[in-house]
Write a protein that holds these residues in place. Structure first.
Motif, PDB file in Angstrom:
ATOM      1  N   UNK B   1     -15.580  42.362  15.800  1.00 57.28           N
ATOM      2  CA  UNK B   1     -16.868  43.036  15.965  1.00 57.28           C
ATOM      3  C   UNK B   1     -17.978  41.994  16.065  1.00 57.28           C
ATOM      4  N   UNK B   2     -18.632  41.934  17.205  1.00 55.96           N
ATOM      5  CA  UNK B   2     -19.667  40.927  17.355  1.00 55.96           C
ATOM      6  C   UNK B   2     -21.067  41.523  17.311  1.00 55.96           C
ATOM      7  N   UNK B   3     -21.202  42.813  17.664  1.00 50.84           N
ATOM      8  CA  UNK B   3     -22.527  43.440  17.616  1.00 50.84           C
ATOM      9  C   UNK B   3     -22.386  44.756  16.889  1.00 50.84           C
ATOM     10  N   UNK B   4     -23.425  45.127  16.177  1.00 47.57           N
ATOM     11  CA  UNK B   4     -23.291  46.346  15.387  1.00 47.57           C
ATOM     12  C   UNK B   4     -24.608  47.105  15.396  1.00 47.57           C
ATOM     13  N   UNK B   5     -24.517  48.372  15.054  1.00 49.70           N
ATOM     14  CA  UNK B   5     -25.701  49.230  15.003  1.00 49.70           C
ATOM     15  C   UNK B   5     -25.768  49.891  13.636  1.00 49.70           C
ATOM     16  N   UNK B   6     -26.967  50.008  13.117  1.00 50.29           N
ATOM     17  CA  UNK B   6     -27.151  50.769  11.882  1.00 50.29           C
ATOM     18  C   UNK B   6     -28.252  51.795  12.152  1.00 50.29           C
ATOM     19  N   UNK B   7     -28.029  53.036  11.733  1.00 48.53           N
ATOM     20  CA  UNK B   7     -29.106  54.023  11.781  1.00 48.53           C
ATOM     21  C   UNK B   7     -29.710  54.075  10.382  1.00 48.53           C
ATOM     22  N   UNK B   8     -30.966  53.626  10.263  1.00 52.18           N
ATOM     23  CA  UNK B   8     -31.572  53.516   8.944  1.00 52.18           C
ATOM     24  C   UNK B   8     -32.289  54.793   8.508  1.00 52.18           C
ATOM     25  N   UNK B   9     -32.209  55.844   9.307  1.00 52.93           N
ATOM     26  CA  UNK B   9     -32.902  57.086   8.925  1.00 52.93           C
ATOM     27  C   UNK B   9     -32.353  57.557   7.581  1.00 52.93           C
ATOM     28  N   UNK B  10     -33.236  57.803   6.647  1.00 50.57           N
ATOM     29  CA  UNK B  10     -32.871  58.284   5.298  1.00 50.57           C
ATOM     30  C   UNK B  10     -31.967  57.318   4.533  1.00 50.57           C
ATOM     31  N   UNK B  11     -31.957  56.066   4.906  1.00 51.11           N
ATOM     32  CA  UNK B  11     -31.156  55.087   4.162  1.00 51.11           C
ATOM     33  C   UNK B  11     -32.105  54.290   3.268  1.00 51.11           C
ATOM     34  N   UNK B  12     -31.755  54.187   1.998  1.00 51.94           N
ATOM     35  CA  UNK B  12     -32.597  53.444   1.054  1.00 51.94           C
ATOM     36  C   UNK B  12     -32.490  51.935   1.317  1.00 51.94           C
ATOM     37  N   UNK B  13     -33.501  51.215   0.845  1.00 50.80           N
ATOM     38  CA  UNK B  13     -33.544  49.763   1.035  1.00 50.80           C
ATOM     39  C   UNK B  13     -32.245  49.077   0.628  1.00 50.80           C
ATOM     40  N   UNK B  14     -31.791  49.373  -0.592  1.00 51.21           N
ATOM     41  CA  UNK B  14     -30.640  48.643  -1.110  1.00 51.21           C
ATOM     42  C   UNK B  14     -29.397  48.920  -0.267  1.00 51.21           C
ATOM     43  N   UNK B  15     -29.247  50.170   0.113  1.00 54.99           N
ATOM     44  CA  UNK B  15     -28.073  50.545   0.899  1.00 54.99           C
ATOM     45  C   UNK B  15     -28.110  49.876   2.277  1.00 54.99           C
ATOM     46  N   UNK B  16     -29.298  49.849   2.864  1.00 59.72           N
ATOM     47  CA  UNK B  16     -29.426  49.203   4.172  1.00 59.72           C
ATOM     48  C   UNK B  16     -29.045  47.721   4.068  1.00 59.72           C
ATOM     49  N   UNK B  34     -31.833  50.963  13.820  1.00 58.59           N
ATOM     50  CA  UNK B  34     -32.739  51.986  14.373  1.00 58.59           C
ATOM     51  C   UNK B  34     -33.430  52.735  13.244  1.00 58.59           C
ATOM     52  N   UNK B  35     -34.539  53.351  13.580  1.00 59.13           N
ATOM     53  CA  UNK B  35     -35.242  54.250  12.646  1.00 59.13           C
ATOM     54  C   UNK B  35     -35.604  53.595  11.314  1.00 59.13           C
ATOM     55  N   UNK B  36     -35.999  52.359  11.381  1.00 54.62           N
ATOM     56  CA  UNK B  36     -36.441  51.710  10.151  1.00 54.62           C
ATOM     57  C   UNK B  36     -37.819  52.269   9.781  1.00 54.62           C
ATOM     58  N   UNK B  37     -37.972  52.651   8.539  1.00 55.29           N
ATOM     59  CA  UNK B  37     -39.250  53.229   8.115  1.00 55.29           C
ATOM     60  C   UNK B  37     -39.606  52.709   6.731  1.00 55.29           C
ATOM     61  N   UNK B  38     -40.037  51.485   6.679  1.00 51.54           N
ATOM     62  CA  UNK B  38     -40.530  50.925   5.409  1.00 51.54           C
ATOM     63  C   UNK B  38     -39.466  50.322   4.514  1.00 51.54           C
ATOM     64  N   UNK B  39     -38.225  50.260   4.933  1.00 53.32           N
ATOM     65  CA  UNK B  39     -37.214  49.616   4.070  1.00 53.32           C
ATOM     66  C   UNK B  39     -37.565  48.133   3.919  1.00 53.32           C
TER      67      UNK B  39
END
Lengths: 504, 251
Positions: B1-16, B34-39
Motif C-alpha cells: 500500500x503506497x497511498x491511502x485515504x482517510x475520511x475524517x468526518x466525525x473522527x476524533x483527533x486521537x483516532x485520526x 478528507x473532511x478534516x474539521x478542526x482535528x
C-alpha cells in the motif's frame, strides 16, 4: 569608576605554613591569588574572592582561611551591609542585580518547625535492617477506578493504565541544564540517576546526542519557553517530558543564558548558533491560558505516542493551588511545585528573594486542594525548592508530595559551596562553568559516586524514619499528616500545613 | 500500500492520528485526509527512530498545532489552518492553501512553511536556526502584531500580495537573529527597538527569488506573477545585536 564596595571576604594566609606552591593561584578563576616573585610569597586580593573555599580545600599545607570580611558600616537595622552594598553596585553599574543559588534570606524554614512521629509500645516500630521497606514510587496519573478481573483464577487489571515513572527512591535530580552547568556535572547527574534507579532532569538546554541512548532511560526532558534542543527524538528517548512554566528562584520571569556560556557544544545541544544569548521568554508564547496549556500537553502526548507522563513545573506563588487544579484538568500527569528557596544558575536578586512561597506550605495546600476536588489520583506531586536532607524528604511526603526534586543538594554533593556566583561562569568547582579548564576539575566518575552515595544514605535514613513510625511503605505516609506536629508555629501556619501543634 | 485515504468526518483527533501513525508504520508514503474539521496535531505523532517519511494532504480545516514537532514529513492543507501551525517543527514542509491562525511557526527550527493568505498574531515567534537548519516561513498575505518576536534565526517573508499594507506592530521585539523581509514598507514605530530596517541588497534578492519561486510553485493560482512580485520593493528587518540584553545586569 572607583568601586565603593568592601571586599566580601577576607583571605588569611598562614605564611609559616605556606610552601609557595602556587596551587591557590591556579585554583582561583577569579584571580584572587598571585605570586610575587620578588618577595617569593603569595598575595591575595580580597576584592576578587567570592568565598567558594576552593583554595582552602586544595591548599596542601592547610595554610589558607577565607572568612566573611569583618569590615562593617555603622550598624543600622534598616540599612544592612548587604542593602548598602547592593545599592552601591547598582549606582556603579546601572544594572539589575544578578545572583545564583536559592534565596539565602531568613524566611521561616518550616522543615525545622515540624517534627516526626515514632511508635512506642503499641503499633511497634519496624527494623529496616530485617523488614522489607518499600520506597518504590510511581509517578503519573492513576485511574479513577481500578477494574480487576479474577475470573480465570489469575488476577488481571482490566483498566488501561497511564504511563508512570518508576523510581526506587522518591528523590529525583531537579532540572539543571547543560549550559547552566558543565558537561561533566550534567553527565555526573545522569550517571548517578542511572545507577541509583532514579531520574535526572535535562532542564531546558537539551540532551547531548551522544548521551541520548545511554541516559534516555533515566531522563526527564524539559520543554521550556525557549524551546531549546527539542526535537522528536529528544522527546521520545526520555521517560517523561516536563513543561517548565515556572521556577521557584524566579517565578514569572524568563532567563538569558549569556552568549559567553554558549560554547560550541552547548550551542549544538541547544540547537542555536554559538555565542548568541539563549533567551527564554517569561511565558511560553503559545500558552496564554489553561486551554493553551492543555493543547501543549496533548501535543507532547501526541509527539510521544501517549507513552510518557507529562509533567508541568510551576513556581509556588499565591493562589497556585487553584492554578494547579487547572493544570491537572488540562491533562498533566505530574505537577512539580518549586518553592521560594529553589536554586538557579542566574536570577535577578530582587525576584529570587521576594517572589514565591515556601515549598512546605505549597505542598500541603496543593495536596489538600486536589483531594478536596477529588482529583488527587490524576497527578503526582514532585516537590522542589529547599530540600536539604532525608528528613525534609520524608516531611514533604507526609505533607502530600509523591517525591522530591533535589538541585542545590545534588550540587553540594558534587562540591558546590553555594557561593552564588554561578552566573559568572567561573565556578572553581567545575560545576557551573563552560570553561574547559574549570569543568575538567569535576571528575564524572567521582562526582556521580558522591551523588549515588547521597541517594543511598538518604534512602536508608528514610527507611529508618519510616520504620520508627511503624510504617513499611512510603505509600502509607503520603499525605499522612497525623505523623507530623508543628513546633513554634502560628495557628494559620498549622492550618495551611494541615498539622497539629506538638503535644496535641 | 503506497497511498491511502482517510475520511475524517466525525473522527476524533486521537483516532485520526492513530490511523495516520498506523499508515506510516505500515509503509504508506502518501495519505490524503478528507473532511478534516478542526482535528489537531496532524503530523505530530509521526516520529519514528528510523525516520520514516510521509506526504499528507489535508482537505478541510486543520486544527491547532498542525505539524507540531514535525519530523520531516510534508503536509499540504487545502483549506485554512488554525493556531500553532509548525509549533517547534524540526524538519519537513507545510503548505496551507488558505490562511493560518496565531502562533504560526512558533519556535520552529527547520523546514519550510508556505501560507497562501494571511496569518494571525505572534507568527515566527522565537524561530531559530542551527547549523544546516534554517527555517523558512513565507506568508502570501499579511501577518498581525508580534511577528518575529524574540526571533533567533531563520527567514520570514511576508508578501502582502493584496497590497493592503503592513499594519502590524511590535514586529521583531527582542529579535536577536534571522531576517524578516516585508514586501512594501514599514514604519520604525511598527518594529521593536532591537530591529534595524534596511533596503534589500543583491544577496537578499537571491534569497527572495528562491523562496518566492517555491511559493509560486505551490500556489500557481496567485494573481501576480513571480517577476512582478520580485520587482516590488522589499524591506529587510534584522536585529541590531545578537545580544540585545547583554548589558542588563550588574555583576
Amino acid at each position: 569608576m572607583k568601586s565603593f564596595v568592601f571586599p566580601e571576604f577576607q583571605v588569611i594566609r598562614d605564611e609559616e605554613k605556606c610552601g609557595q606552591c602556587r596551587g591557590c593561584e591556579r585554583q582561583c578563576a577569579f584571580g584572587t591569588h598571585t605570586y610575587d616573585p620578588a618577595a617569593d610569597r603569595l598575595v591575595s586580593d580580597d576584592h576578587k574572592c567570592v568565598g567558594c573555599q576552593r583554595c582552602v580545600v586544595f591548599c596542601p599545607k592547610n595554610a589558607i582561611m577565607v572568612r566573611p570580611s569583618p569590615s562593617f558600616y555603622r550598624p543600622n537595622a534598616s540599612w544592612s551591609r548587604e542593602k548598602i552594598e547592593d545599592l552601591k553596585r547598582q549606582a556603579e553599574t546601572g544594572g539589575v542585580l544578578l545572583t545564583g543559588c536559592g534565596s539565602d534570606k531568613p524566611f521561616r524554614i518550616y522543615w525545622d518547625h515540624i517534627v516526626l512521629n515514632a511508635s512506642q509500645v503499641t503499633n511497634p516500630s519496624l527494623d529496616p535492617l530485617r523488614e522489607p521497606m518499600e520506597l518504590r514510587t510511581f509517578l503519573g496519573r492513576k485511574p479513577d477506578v481500578m477494574d480487576i478481573s479474577a475470573d480465570s483464577g489469575e488476577v488481571e487489571i482490566r483498566t488501561e493504565l497511564c504511563p508512570n515513572l518508576v523510581v526506587e527512591t522518591p528523590i529525583l535530580f531537579s532540572a539543571m541544564s547543560y549550559g547552566a552547568i558543565s558537561y561533566n556535572a550534567f553527565r555526573a547527574l545522569a550517571t548517578a540517576a542511572s545507577r541509583s534507579k532514579t531520574y535526572f532532569n535535562t532542564g531546558e538546554g537539551g540532551l547531548p546526542r551522544e548521551m541520548r541512548e545511554e541516559f534516555g532511560r533515566c531522563a526527564i526532558v524539559q520543554v521550556a519557553s525557549g524551546r531549546f534542543g527539542i526535537d522528536a527524538e529528544y522527546l521520545n528517548i526520555a521517560q517523561a517530558v516536563e513543561i517548565k512554566v515556572g521556577q521557584g528562584a524566579k517565578p514569572g520571569i524568563g532567563g538569558h543564558l549569556p552568549g559567553e556560556k554558549v560554547s560550541s557544544s552547548v550551542a549544538e545541544t541547544r540547537m542555536i548558533p554559538q555565542g548568541t544569548d539563549a533567551i527564554s521568554p517569561a511565558p511560553h508564547h503559545d500558552i496564554y491560558s489553561i486551554e493553551d496549556l492543555s493543547t501543549l500537553i496533548t501535543a507532547l502526548k501526541e509527539a510521544t505516542n501517549y507513552e510518557k507522563p507529562i509533567s508541568v513545573k510551576i513556581a509556588a506563588v499565591h493562589n497556585f493551588a487553584a492554578i494547579a487544579s487547572g493544570i491537572v484538568r488540562a491533562g498533566a500527569d505530574i505537577i512539580a511545585i518549586d518553592g521560594l528557596r529553589g536554586g538557579t544558575g542566574a536570577a535577578p536578586k530582587a525576584i529570587r528573594d521576594n517572589v514565591g512561597i515556601p515549598t512546605e506550605l505549597a505542598i500541603s495546600s496543593l495536596d489538600r486542594r486536589l483531594r478536596e476536588e477529588g482529583i488527587r489520583n490524576r497527578c503526582s506531586i514532585i516537590s522542589a525548592g529547599g530540600i536539604r536532607c532525608s528528613s525534609d524528604v520524608i516531611k514533604a511526603i507526609a505533607l502530600g508530595a509523591d517525591a522530591v526534586y533535589i538541585g542545590s543538594a545534588a550540587l553540594i554533593a558534587m562540591g558546590c559551596t553555594l557561593c552564588q556566583k554561578c552566573y559568572t561562569g567561573k565556578c572553581n568547582w567545575g560545576i557551573c562553568t563552560q570553561d574547559p579548564r574549570l569543568s575538567g576539575r569535576l571528575n564524572v566518575e567521582i562526582a556521580s559516586q558522591r551523588l549515588s552515595n547521597l541517594i543511598s544514605a538518604w534512602s536508608h535514613e528514610i527507611r529508618e524514619m519510616l520504620g520508627g513510625m511503624g510504617i513499611n511503605a512510603l505509600e502509607s505516609l503520603r499525605g499522612n499528616r497525623d505523623h507530623l506536629r508543628g513546633v513554634g508555629l502560628c495557628e494559620w501556619e498549622l492550618d495551611v500545613l494541615g498539622i497539629k501543634g506538638a503535644g496535641e | 500500500m503506497m497511498a491511502a485515504q482517510i475520511d475524517a468526518a466525525d473522527v476524533e483527533t486521537k483516532e485520526l492520528n492513530d490511523r495516520l501513525r498506523e499508515l506510516l508504520l505500515s509503509g504508506a508514503k502518501r495519505v490524503s485526509i478528507r473532511n478534516v474539521c478542526g482535528q489537531r496535531y496532524i503530523g505530530t505523532r509521526l516520529y519514528t527512530p528510523q525516520g520514516l517519511r510521509m506526504d499528507i494532504e489535508v482537505f478541510g480545516t486543520a486544527g491547532n498545532d498542525l505539524a507540531a514537532f514535525l519530523y520531516g514529513h510534508r503536509i499540504a492543507v487545502h483549506g485554512n489552518a488554525q493556531d500553532g501551525v509548525g509549533n517547534t517543527m524540526d524538519a519537513g514542509e507545510v503548505v496551507v492553501r488558505g490562511r493560518a491562525g496565531d502562533v504560526l511557526g512558533f519556535s520552529m527550527r527547520g523546514g519550510e512553511i508556505y501560507v497562501r493568505d494571511g496569518c494571525g498574531y505572534r507568527a515566527a515567534l522565537h524561530m531559530k536556526e542551527y547549523q544546516g537548519k534554517r527555517p523558512v516561513l513565507v506568508i502570501g498575505g499579511r501577518s498581525q502584531d508580534f511577528l518575529g518576536e524574540y526571533m533567533a534565526g531563520g527567514v520570514v517573508i511576508v508578501l502582502d500580495l493584496a497590497g493592503e499594507r503592513h499594519d502590524a506592530h511590535f514586529i521583531g521585539t527582542g529579535m536577536h537573529g534571522g531576517v524578516i523581509y516585508l514586501r512594501g514598507s514599514v514604519e520604525q514605530s511598527q518594529v521593536g527597538d532591537q530591529v534595524e530596517i534596511s533596503p534589500v541588497d543583491e544577496a537578499d534578492r537571491a534569497v527572495l527569488a528562491e523562496y518566492v519561486t517555491r511559493f509560486m510553485e505551490r500556489f500557481p493560482e496567485t494573481e501576480m506573477t513571480k517577476e512582478e512580485i520580485l520587482a516590488s520593493g522589499f524591506v529587510r528587518l534584522t536585529p541590531r545585536s545578537r545580544r540585545p540584553y547583554g548589558n542588563l545586569y550588574a555583576y
